[in-house]
Design an enzyme around this catalytic site. Structure first.
Site, mmCIF file in Angstrom:
data_model
loop_
_atom_site.group_PDB
_atom_site.id
_atom_site.type_symbol
_atom_site.label_atom_id
_atom_site.label_comp_id
_atom_site.label_asym_id
_atom_site.label_seq_id
_atom_site.Cartn_x
_atom_site.Cartn_y
_atom_site.Cartn_z
ATOM 1 C CG HIS A 1 -18.577 -5.986 4.218
ATOM 2 N ND1 HIS A 1 -19.861 -6.021 4.677
ATOM 3 C CD2 HIS A 1 -18.209 -7.284 4.054
ATOM 4 C CE1 HIS A 1 -20.272 -7.280 4.788
ATOM 5 N NE2 HIS A 1 -19.275 -8.064 4.426
ATOM 6 C CB CYS B 1 -22.184 -11.287 8.883
ATOM 7 S SG CYS B 1 -23.230 -12.710 8.569
ATOM 8 C CG PHE B 2 -19.214 -9.838 13.469
ATOM 9 C CD1 PHE B 2 -19.992 -9.367 14.519
ATOM 10 C CD2 PHE B 2 -19.017 -11.204 13.353
ATOM 11 C CE1 PHE B 2 -20.547 -10.239 15.441
ATOM 12 C CE2 PHE B 2 -19.571 -12.091 14.264
ATOM 13 C CZ PHE B 2 -20.344 -11.611 15.315
ATOM 14 C CB CYS B 3 -18.979 -5.139 8.417
ATOM 15 S SG CYS B 3 -20.254 -4.093 9.093
ATOM 16 C CB ALA B 4 -16.221 -9.825 8.065
#
Ligand code: PLP
Length: 473
Positions: A127, A372-375
């Site tokens: 992100h 979601c690992f900032c993705a």
């Protein structure tokens, strides 16, 4: 007998043998497989920070001895970064920032003001490499291959079709979800052919692969490179932005002391680079720590460390691939695919990613990351979610029902990790996958899981640090 790989490097990292409490009241030596989120400091970095504190003073404008020493150390750190990346000193500048997010936001703000053309991104982006472009100049997002790799044809076609309306291609150097390494120089060549610059989000790449920016007249030259010290064994709040000198024009995005030559009642004359982009008092300790980290990695044998990490990554993929019910995002590969970091994100049939992560910590003392690992777009792609399913999740999460958020579990490695840890981890994952949990867990409204009887108490970290002086490892 030759030293095992871990024996060779583990001793150089601080805090990696910390005993952590586990279910039942005992402790085990923790396994830290959350290095993609943040890394422990190298011991030498930790010690250099303590030592440097004795000579710390404000940089650049002080005439005192300590100020001159601090300035020297700060500028030396800049040189270390430039050498490490092979920065083209004629055409590029190294700016110290807070981290990758800060760096990318700075580029986006300037790019929107000075150029304003669209930015091309891929579905793979974190992100931090998506939102700054989306909410400023606007982005065009290209898809990936079905397996989740960068699709060079898609990038080229988008640039061709844009007819010069794309000014920048922003791409991650390596994914924090799959560990896939992007062909950054090929992307740069394509971008340059169509009159665009290229920005590499190197948050995951810089700590795990050599980066060569290449000279400005090389078609594969990298125009912008950003990374964070805390992912590179120097968690003291500094990061790096490398940018073309001629990118900056007019007033800088961040204005204040140190960025000017003179200010009158009506006029401002801006300083030369890098000062004009480093307004305010910089994070001297963070920058020095990063410089020491780079120096230490090179001295210890960065290439051998990376080789060890790569082999460990293969072992991780192989062992995970053998566990029934476990699916690695992006697949476990056949060894013929593009290179990959020592990192794996995976889902377990019938087990929520948050439950798996909580159990791994509570029952085995293993630190991983889940979610979601900032993705988000990339994880949705890798999970093969339909548009309808994504919209449903969006509705739920927007209404603050976060338990609906899909995700995966991620294990990410560093040079101090070893084979035994990977094997212990694989054993723990196979127990979770076969439902052999030792206790029950409850999910809270924010989606996280906790043991039914609560987590073991955490000592007040500041109090305990103050008592012990420092964590002795
Ligand atoms: C690929 C990638 N880009 C950007 C970032 C943001 O880095 P930072 O939080 O240090 O600004 C991260 C952090 O996880 C990342 O993995």
């Amino acid at each position: 007998m030759p030293l095992s790989h871990s024996g060779r490097w583990r001793e150089h990292f601080a805090g990696v043998d910390l005993p952590v409490p586990v279910l039942g009241g005992g402790t085990v030596t923790g396994i830290n497989f959350d290095n993609a989120a943040s890394t422990p400091p190298l011991r030498r970095v930790r010690d250099a920070v303590t030592g440097f504190a004795d000579v710390y003073s404000s940089v650049h404008r002080g005439t005192g001895y300590k100020s001159r020493m601090a300035t020297e150390a700060y500028e030396q750190a800049r040189e270390r970064v430039a050498e490490f990346l092979n920065v083209d000193a004629q055409s590029q500048v190294v700016i110290f920032v807070k981290g990758t997010t800060d760096a990318l936001n700075r580029i986006a703000a300037e790019q929107a003001r000075l150029d304003g053309r669209q930015v091309l991104v891929t579905e793979m982006e974190h992100h931090a490499d998506l939102l700054p472009w989306r909410h400023r100049s606007g982005h065009l997002m290209v898809g990936l291959t079905p397996d989740g790799y960068i699709d060079l044809d898609a990038i080229e076609n988008a640039l061709k079709d844009s007819d010069g309306h794309i000014g920048l291609v922003a791409v991650s150097g390596a994914s924090n979800v799959t560990g896939f390494i992007s062909p950054i120089h090929e992307i740069a060549e394509i971008a340059h052919r169509y009159g665009a610059l290229v920005s590499v989000d190197a948050a995951q790449l810089a700590p795990h692969r050599r980066i060569d920016i290449r000279p400005a007249n090389d078609p594969g030259h990298l125009d912008f490179v950003s990374f964070s010290g805390h992912k590179m064994y120097a968690p003291y709040g500094a990061g790096v932005l490398v940018a073309p000198r001629d990118f900056f024009a007019g007033a800088p995005e961040v204005m204040g002391g140190g960025a000017i030559r003179i200010v009158t009642w009506d006029d401002t004359v801006w300083a030369d680079l890098p000062d004009r982009e480093e307004a305010g008092s910089p994070n001297v300790i963070g920058a020095v720590a990063l410089g020491v980290a780079i120096e230490t990695l090179l001295e210890l044998g960065f290439d051998e460390m990376l080789q060890h990490e790569t082999e460990l990554g293969r072992r991780l993929l192989k062992t995970l691939g053998e566990i029934p019910g476990v699916t690695v995002l992006g697949g476990i590969g056949s060894g013929l695919e593009p290179e990959r970091l020592g990192l794996a994100s995976f889902v377990i049939d019938g087990v929520h990613h948050g439950l798996a992560a909580a159990a791994l910590s509570h029952e085995w003392g293993v630190a991983v990351r889940n979610g979601c690992f900032c993705a988000n777009p990339y994880v949705f792609h890798l999970l093969n979610m339909s548009k309808k399913a994504i919209e449903e999740v969006e509705g739920e999460v927007a209404a603050d029902r976060r338990t609906a958020l899909p995700g995966a579990v991620r294990a990410s490695l560093a040079p101090y990790n070893d084979d035994a840890e990977v094997d212990r981890f694989a054993d723990a994952v196979s127990r979770v996958a076969s439902g052999r949990l030792k206790t029950r867990y409850e999910q809270a409204g924010d989606g996280t899981f906790a043991p039914e009887d609560g987590w073991p108490a955490i000592l007040n970290p500041l109090e305990s640090l103050a008592k012990r002086g420092a964590l002795k490892t």
